[in-house]
Design a protein around this motif. Structure first.
Motif, mmCIF file in Angstrom:
data_model
loop_
_atom_site.group_PDB
_atom_site.id
_atom_site.type_symbol
_atom_site.label_atom_id
_atom_site.label_comp_id
_atom_site.label_asym_id
_atom_site.label_seq_id
_atom_site.Cartn_x
_atom_site.Cartn_y
_atom_site.Cartn_z
ATOM 1 N N ALA A 96 0.838 -1.201 0.000
ATOM 2 C CA ALA A 96 0.000 0.000 0.000
ATOM 3 C C ALA A 96 0.873 1.252 0.000
ATOM 4 O O ALA A 96 0.607 2.222 -0.733
ATOM 5 C CB ALA A 96 -0.930 -0.002 1.207
ATOM 6 N N GLU A 97 1.918 1.242 0.806
ATOM 7 C CA GLU A 97 2.804 2.399 0.865
ATOM 8 C C GLU A 97 3.592 2.546 -0.440
ATOM 9 O O GLU A 97 3.818 3.668 -0.913
ATOM 10 C CB GLU A 97 3.743 2.261 2.058
ATOM 11 C CG GLU A 97 2.990 2.308 3.395
ATOM 12 C CD GLU A 97 3.904 2.195 4.597
ATOM 13 O OE1 GLU A 97 5.106 1.858 4.412
ATOM 14 O OE2 GLU A 97 3.438 2.447 5.725
ATOM 15 N N ALA A 98 3.996 1.419 -1.030
ATOM 16 C CA ALA A 98 4.739 1.465 -2.289
ATOM 17 C C ALA A 98 3.868 2.004 -3.422
ATOM 18 O O ALA A 98 4.319 2.817 -4.243
ATOM 19 C CB ALA A 98 5.257 0.076 -2.635
ATOM 20 N N LEU A 99 2.618 1.571 -3.476
ATOM 21 C CA LEU A 99 1.708 2.103 -4.484
ATOM 22 C C LEU A 99 1.394 3.571 -4.212
ATOM 23 O O LEU A 99 1.163 4.349 -5.146
ATOM 24 C CB LEU A 99 0.425 1.276 -4.530
ATOM 25 C CG LEU A 99 0.590 -0.163 -5.035
ATOM 26 C CD1 LEU A 99 -0.742 -0.905 -4.957
ATOM 27 C CD2 LEU A 99 1.114 -0.180 -6.473
ATOM 28 N N GLY A 100 1.422 3.947 -2.930
ATOM 29 C CA GLY A 100 1.275 5.361 -2.588
ATOM 30 C C GLY A 100 2.398 6.197 -3.180
ATOM 31 O O GLY A 100 2.195 7.358 -3.555
ATOM 32 N N ASN A 101 3.600 5.603 -3.285
ATOM 33 C CA ASN A 101 4.705 6.303 -3.939
ATOM 34 C C ASN A 101 4.370 6.593 -5.398
ATOM 35 O O ASN A 101 4.678 7.680 -5.922
ATOM 36 C CB ASN A 101 5.982 5.468 -3.861
ATOM 37 C CG ASN A 101 6.572 5.401 -2.471
ATOM 38 O OD1 ASN A 101 6.250 6.215 -1.606
ATOM 39 N ND2 ASN A 101 7.441 4.434 -2.247
ATOM 40 N N LEU A 102 3.748 5.629 -6.076
ATOM 41 C CA LEU A 102 3.375 5.829 -7.471
ATOM 42 C C LEU A 102 2.290 6.893 -7.611
ATOM 43 O O LEU A 102 2.300 7.683 -8.561
ATOM 44 C CB LEU A 102 2.906 4.512 -8.086
ATOM 45 C CG LEU A 102 3.923 3.372 -8.132
ATOM 46 C CD1 LEU A 102 3.350 2.179 -8.893
ATOM 47 C CD2 LEU A 102 5.233 3.824 -8.757
ATOM 48 N N ARG A 141 9.822 5.780 -6.992
ATOM 49 C CA ARG A 141 9.643 4.353 -7.261
ATOM 50 C C ARG A 141 8.978 3.647 -6.081
ATOM 51 O O ARG A 141 9.003 4.120 -4.947
ATOM 52 C CB ARG A 141 10.997 3.703 -7.547
ATOM 53 C CG ARG A 141 11.699 4.224 -8.800
ATOM 54 C CD ARG A 141 10.903 3.939 -10.062
ATOM 55 N NE ARG A 141 11.618 4.334 -11.255
ATOM 56 C CZ ARG A 141 12.246 3.482 -12.082
ATOM 57 N NH1 ARG A 141 12.221 2.178 -11.838
ATOM 58 N NH2 ARG A 141 12.871 3.927 -13.150
ATOM 59 N N MET A 142 8.424 2.475 -6.373
ATOM 60 C CA MET A 142 7.735 1.712 -5.336
ATOM 61 C C MET A 142 8.681 1.344 -4.204
ATOM 62 O O MET A 142 8.349 1.519 -3.022
ATOM 63 C CB MET A 142 7.107 0.454 -5.942
ATOM 64 C CG MET A 142 5.919 0.715 -6.845
ATOM 65 S SD MET A 142 5.180 -0.821 -7.502
ATOM 66 C CE MET A 142 4.482 -1.543 -5.995
ATOM 67 N N TYR A 143 9.841 0.812 -4.557
ATOM 68 C CA TYR A 143 10.804 0.367 -3.555
ATOM 69 C C TYR A 143 12.190 0.892 -3.917
ATOM 70 O O TYR A 143 12.524 1.021 -5.102
ATOM 71 C CB TYR A 143 10.846 -1.169 -3.490
ATOM 72 C CG TYR A 143 9.504 -1.805 -3.224
ATOM 73 C CD1 TYR A 143 8.969 -1.841 -1.938
ATOM 74 C CD2 TYR A 143 8.764 -2.379 -4.259
ATOM 75 C CE1 TYR A 143 7.734 -2.429 -1.689
ATOM 76 C CE2 TYR A 143 7.527 -2.964 -4.015
ATOM 77 C CZ TYR A 143 7.017 -2.983 -2.741
ATOM 78 O OH TYR A 143 5.794 -3.553 -2.495
ATOM 79 N N ALA A 144 12.996 1.166 -2.899
ATOM 80 C CA ALA A 144 14.366 1.622 -3.149
ATOM 81 C C ALA A 144 15.172 0.517 -3.828
ATOM 82 O O ALA A 144 16.024 0.790 -4.669
ATOM 83 C CB ALA A 144 15.031 2.042 -1.843
ATOM 84 N N ASP A 195 -5.894 3.150 4.298
ATOM 85 C CA ASP A 195 -6.619 4.423 4.331
ATOM 86 C C ASP A 195 -5.819 5.519 3.639
ATOM 87 O O ASP A 195 -6.386 6.352 2.900
ATOM 88 C CB ASP A 195 -6.920 4.837 5.770
ATOM 89 C CG ASP A 195 -8.012 4.002 6.419
ATOM 90 O OD1 ASP A 195 -8.700 3.255 5.698
ATOM 91 O OD2 ASP A 195 -8.169 4.087 7.656
ATOM 92 N N ALA A 196 -4.503 5.534 3.861
ATOM 93 C CA ALA A 196 -3.664 6.567 3.258
ATOM 94 C C ALA A 196 -3.641 6.431 1.738
ATOM 95 O O ALA A 196 -3.705 7.434 1.011
ATOM 96 C CB ALA A 196 -2.251 6.490 3.825
ATOM 97 N N LEU A 197 -3.545 5.200 1.251
ATOM 98 C CA LEU A 197 -3.555 4.980 -0.198
ATOM 99 C C LEU A 197 -4.882 5.407 -0.794
ATOM 100 O O LEU A 197 -4.930 6.076 -1.832
ATOM 101 C CB LEU A 197 -3.277 3.513 -0.512
ATOM 102 C CG LEU A 197 -3.346 3.121 -1.986
ATOM 103 C CD1 LEU A 197 -2.331 3.898 -2.818
ATOM 104 C CD2 LEU A 197 -3.139 1.606 -2.160
ATOM 105 N N ASP A 198 -5.976 5.035 -0.149
ATOM 106 C CA ASP A 198 -7.293 5.388 -0.658
ATOM 107 C C ASP A 198 -7.469 6.905 -0.704
ATOM 108 O O ASP A 198 -7.977 7.458 -1.697
ATOM 109 C CB ASP A 198 -8.372 4.758 0.225
ATOM 110 C CG ASP A 198 -9.728 4.739 -0.452
ATOM 111 O OD1 ASP A 198 -9.819 4.233 -1.591
ATOM 112 O OD2 ASP A 198 -10.694 5.246 0.142
ATOM 113 N N ALA A 199 -7.035 7.595 0.344
ATOM 114 C CA ALA A 199 -7.157 9.052 0.386
ATOM 115 C C ALA A 199 -6.318 9.701 -0.710
ATOM 116 O O ALA A 199 -6.752 10.672 -1.354
ATOM 117 C CB ALA A 199 -6.735 9.575 1.758
#
Length: 219
Positions: free
Chosen positions: A61-67, A78-81, A110-114
């Motif tokens: 979820a956090e990696a997709l949040g990067n995108l 990027r998704m991951y370092a 929740d963060a990704l959805d927001a």
């Protein structure tokens, strides 16, 4: 059911957002049903406990949040370092207490959805690069997340099966996997059974099909 997977009707962006919501709820319900001792038990993915799997889904979820951030700002993120960092983070997460993992899942989802709610139509068209190095429009991110939460809800080995997943999601998933695997209509037609079992077979998961050829890893 093979005819459904031979169809060409595309999934829509709204479909993917709906599947993310349904998958997030299903995954949260499944981990909520686990006792503290259940988390250290094996998931259905080789070498991973349920804690490994939940940690992976949280980090995803956090990696997709990067995108999504990349699409919003135009600044590459990027998704991951690195693959090594991704693996180390999952291993670290596997040692966290169940309540911390549950809170992380809820917080990251929740963060990704927001963040997705904030993107404009133009930003959704911006290009991003996946962890596999594939360039795609940001509008594919909800589909990427839907696959994670729905398929991994089954991988938790906590009572959910492919038969519990939305039928239209199974059709979309099956169509994508058969295309990636390069299976012809004739090869697909030779495997007969209920849609959930056919898609589970395509995804390299346990199924009840008889005489279905063994497929290699997917995703």
């Amino acid at each position: 059911m093979s005819a459904l997977l031979s169809a060409t009707a595309p999934r829509t962006f709204d479909d993917a957002r709906r599947w993310v919501a349904e998958g997030t709820s299903l995954f949260f319900d499944r981990i909520g049903s686990l006792s503290p001792s259940d988390w250290s038990d094996a998931s259905s993915l080789p070498g991973w406990t349920r804690s490994h799997l939940v940690g992976h889904v949280c980090a995803n979820a956090e990696a997709l949040g990067n995108l999504i951030s990349w699409a919003a700002t135009g600044v590459e993120k990027r998704m991951y370092a690195s693959v090594e960092q991704r693996n180390a983070d999952i291993e670290r997460a596997s040692g966290l207490p169940a309540d911390e993992l549950t809170a992380w899942f809820s917080r990251s989802a929740d963060a990704l959805d927001a963040a997705m709610d904030e993107l404009t139509e133009e930003q959704w068209r911006h290009e991003i690069i996946t962890a596999q190095g594939i360039t795609r429009p940001a509008s594919d991110v909800p589909w990427m997340r839907a696959r994670e939460v729905l398929v991994h809800a089954v991988d938790l080995a906590a009572g959910t099966t492919f038969a519990d997943l939305p039928e239209d999601f199974l059709v979309a998933l099956g169509q994508e996997i058969r295309t990636k695997r390069g299976l012809s209509d004739e090869e697909l037609a030779a495997v007969s059974g209920p849609l959930p079992d056919v898609v589970a077979w395509l995804a390299g998961r346990p199924h009840s099909l008889i005489d279905a050829p063994e497929l290699g890893p997917w995703l």
